[in-house]
Design a protein around this motif. Structure first.
Motif, PDB file in Angstrom:
ATOM      1  N   LYS A  56       0.697  -1.156   0.123  1.00  0.00           N
ATOM      2  CA  LYS A  56       0.014  -0.088   0.143  1.00  0.00           C
ATOM      3  C   LYS A  56       1.088   1.264  -0.027  1.00  0.00           C
ATOM      4  N   PRO A  57       0.397   2.141  -0.708  1.00  0.00           N
ATOM      5  CA  PRO A  57       1.251   3.732  -0.645  1.00  0.00           C
ATOM      6  C   PRO A  57       1.294   4.204   0.623  1.00  0.00           C
ATOM      7  N   TYR A  58       2.266   4.887   1.070  1.00  0.00           N
ATOM      8  CA  TYR A  58       2.585   5.539   2.220  1.00  0.00           C
ATOM      9  C   TYR A  58       3.380   6.842   1.928  1.00  0.00           C
ATOM     10  N   ILE A  59       3.144   7.868   2.983  1.00  0.00           N
ATOM     11  CA  ILE A  59       3.848   9.188   2.662  1.00  0.00           C
ATOM     12  C   ILE A  59       4.178   9.578   4.079  1.00  0.00           C
ATOM     13  N   LYS A  60       5.124  10.374   4.023  1.00  0.00           N
ATOM     14  CA  LYS A  60       5.679  11.529   5.255  1.00  0.00           C
ATOM     15  C   LYS A  60       6.004  12.526   5.154  1.00  0.00           C
ATOM     16  N   PHE A  61       5.622  13.320   5.886  1.00  0.00           N
ATOM     17  CA  PHE A  61       5.789  14.849   5.548  1.00  0.00           C
ATOM     18  C   PHE A  61       7.044  15.213   6.398  1.00  0.00           C
ATOM     19  N   ASP A  62       7.952  15.942   5.590  1.00  0.00           N
ATOM     20  CA  ASP A  62       8.986  16.506   6.355  1.00  0.00           C
ATOM     21  C   ASP A  62       9.151  17.983   6.390  1.00  0.00           C
ATOM     22  N   LYS A  63       8.529  18.504   7.523  1.00  0.00           N
ATOM     23  CA  LYS A  63       8.627  19.761   7.601  1.00  0.00           C
ATOM     24  C   LYS A  63       9.644  20.914   7.305  1.00  0.00           C
ATOM     25  N   GLU A  64      10.749  20.393   7.771  1.00  0.00           N
ATOM     26  CA  GLU A  64      11.889  21.351   7.599  1.00  0.00           C
ATOM     27  C   GLU A  64      12.005  21.572   5.994  1.00  0.00           C
ATOM     28  N   SER A  66       9.897  20.881   3.400  1.00  0.00           N
ATOM     29  CA  SER A  66       8.705  21.066   2.928  1.00  0.00           C
ATOM     30  C   SER A  66       8.672  19.903   1.467  1.00  0.00           C
ATOM     31  N   GLU A  67       8.875  18.811   2.011  1.00  0.00           N
ATOM     32  CA  GLU A  67       8.859  17.678   1.163  1.00  0.00           C
ATOM     33  C   GLU A  67       7.993  16.545   1.725  1.00  0.00           C
ATOM     34  N   VAL A  68       7.296  15.869   0.966  1.00  0.00           N
ATOM     35  CA  VAL A  68       6.601  14.520   1.107  1.00  0.00           C
ATOM     36  C   VAL A  68       7.354  13.264   0.554  1.00  0.00           C
ATOM     37  N   TYR A  69       7.708  12.106   1.137  1.00  0.00           N
ATOM     38  CA  TYR A  69       8.264  11.297   0.571  1.00  0.00           C
ATOM     39  C   TYR A  69       7.556   9.859   1.024  1.00  0.00           C
ATOM     40  N   GLY A  70       7.824   8.808   0.260  1.00  0.00           N
ATOM     41  CA  GLY A  70       7.424   7.477   0.662  1.00  0.00           C
ATOM     42  C   GLY A  70       7.253   6.678  -0.459  1.00  0.00           C
ATOM     43  N   ASN A  71       6.363   5.912  -0.571  1.00  0.00           N
ATOM     44  CA  ASN A  71       6.159   4.963  -1.713  1.00  0.00           C
ATOM     45  C   ASN A  71       4.659   5.059  -2.261  1.00  0.00           C
ATOM     46  N   ALA A  72       4.600   5.048  -3.555  1.00  0.00           N
ATOM     47  CA  ALA A  72       3.335   5.295  -4.381  1.00  0.00           C
ATOM     48  C   ALA A  72       2.800   3.870  -4.689  1.00  0.00           C
ATOM     49  N   ALA A  79       8.286  14.398  -3.381  1.00  0.00           N
ATOM     50  CA  ALA A  79       7.492  15.729  -4.037  1.00  0.00           C
ATOM     51  C   ALA A  79       7.764  16.811  -3.112  1.00  0.00           C
ATOM     52  N   PRO A  80       7.942  18.119  -3.426  1.00  0.00           N
ATOM     53  CA  PRO A  80       7.844  19.148  -2.541  1.00  0.00           C
ATOM     54  C   PRO A  80       6.432  19.360  -2.525  1.00  0.00           C
ATOM     55  N   PHE A  81       5.912  20.139  -1.291  1.00  0.00           N
ATOM     56  CA  PHE A  81       4.467  20.522  -0.852  1.00  0.00           C
ATOM     57  C   PHE A  81       4.586  21.917  -0.555  1.00  0.00           C
ATOM     58  N   THR A  82       3.337  22.431  -0.546  1.00  0.00           N
ATOM     59  CA  THR A  82       3.230  23.661   0.049  1.00  0.00           C
ATOM     60  C   THR A  82       1.744  23.550   0.747  1.00  0.00           C
ATOM     61  N   LEU A  83       2.257  24.131   2.121  1.00  0.00           N
ATOM     62  CA  LEU A  83       1.029  24.136   2.934  1.00  0.00           C
ATOM     63  C   LEU A  83       0.853  25.327   3.762  1.00  0.00           C
ATOM     64  N   LYS A  84      -0.422  25.817   3.504  1.00  0.00           N
ATOM     65  CA  LYS A  84      -0.889  27.057   4.236  1.00  0.00           C
ATOM     66  C   LYS A  84      -2.152  26.949   4.669  1.00  0.00           C
ATOM     67  N   GLY A  85      -2.544  26.793   5.894  1.00  0.00           N
ATOM     68  CA  GLY A  85      -3.618  26.611   6.596  1.00  0.00           C
ATOM     69  C   GLY A  85      -4.131  25.233   6.294  1.00  0.00           C
ATOM     70  N   ASN A  86      -5.395  24.980   5.600  1.00  0.00           N
ATOM     71  CA  ASN A  86      -5.640  23.589   5.310  1.00  0.00           C
ATOM     72  C   ASN A  86      -5.466  23.442   3.721  1.00  0.00           C
TER      73      ASN A  86
END
Length: 144
Positions: A56-64, A66-72, A79-86
């Motif tokens: 099953k895919p899984y992800i982890k968010f790296d706050k420092e 701003s990247e998410v990683y895991g398995n698809a 991949a990079p991610f952008t988070l602002k509020g929700n």
């Protein structure tokens, strides 16, 4: 007397705002330091177990970073991610392993995650990745 009432209302308003801010921060902190395993994905007409027969895919968010990683579902994912509020969006996927994958689940995962525009964590502690307020993916916390 009016000054005391105004002061009381101001203090009360500030205390409510600080509680709300603390809740949002706690909710955001729940996103990090957790491995999230996919348990539902919207769209495909194939059963979930058929899409992800081996892993099953899984992800982890790296706050420092701003990247998410895991398995698809077969290959590694980052991949990079952008988070602002929700509001949550994912950038272009980084380099991945090139293993042959059965079931088509990985492509489904990669297509849907690009469309995500927000997230929520429900009362059961499940992470929903949403598109236009509709949950497209649901993850549960796991220990890995």
């Amino acid at each position: 007397m009016k000054n005391y009432i105004l002061l009381f209302v101001s203090v009360l308003t500030l205390s409510f705002n600080s509680c709300t801010t603390m809740k949002d921060t706690a909710k955001t902190d729940d996103l990090y330091n957790t491995t999230w395993e996919l348990e539902y994905i919207s769209g495909p007409r194939i059963a979930f177990e058929g899409l992800y027969p081996d892993k099953k895919p899984y992800i982890k968010f790296d706050k420092e970073k701003s990247e998410v990683y895991g398995n698809a579902g077969c290959n590694g994912y980052s991949a990079p991610f952008t988070l602002k509020g929700n509001s949550l969006t994912f950038g272009e996927q980084g380099p991945a392993t090139l293993m042959f994958c059965e079931g088509g689940g990985e492509q489904t995962f990669l297509q849907i995650i690009k469309k995500i525009d927000s997230y929520s964590i429900n009362k059961d502690g499940k992470l929903n990745l949403n598109m236009k307020d509709i949950p497209m993916m649901r993850f549960k916390k796991v220990t890995k």
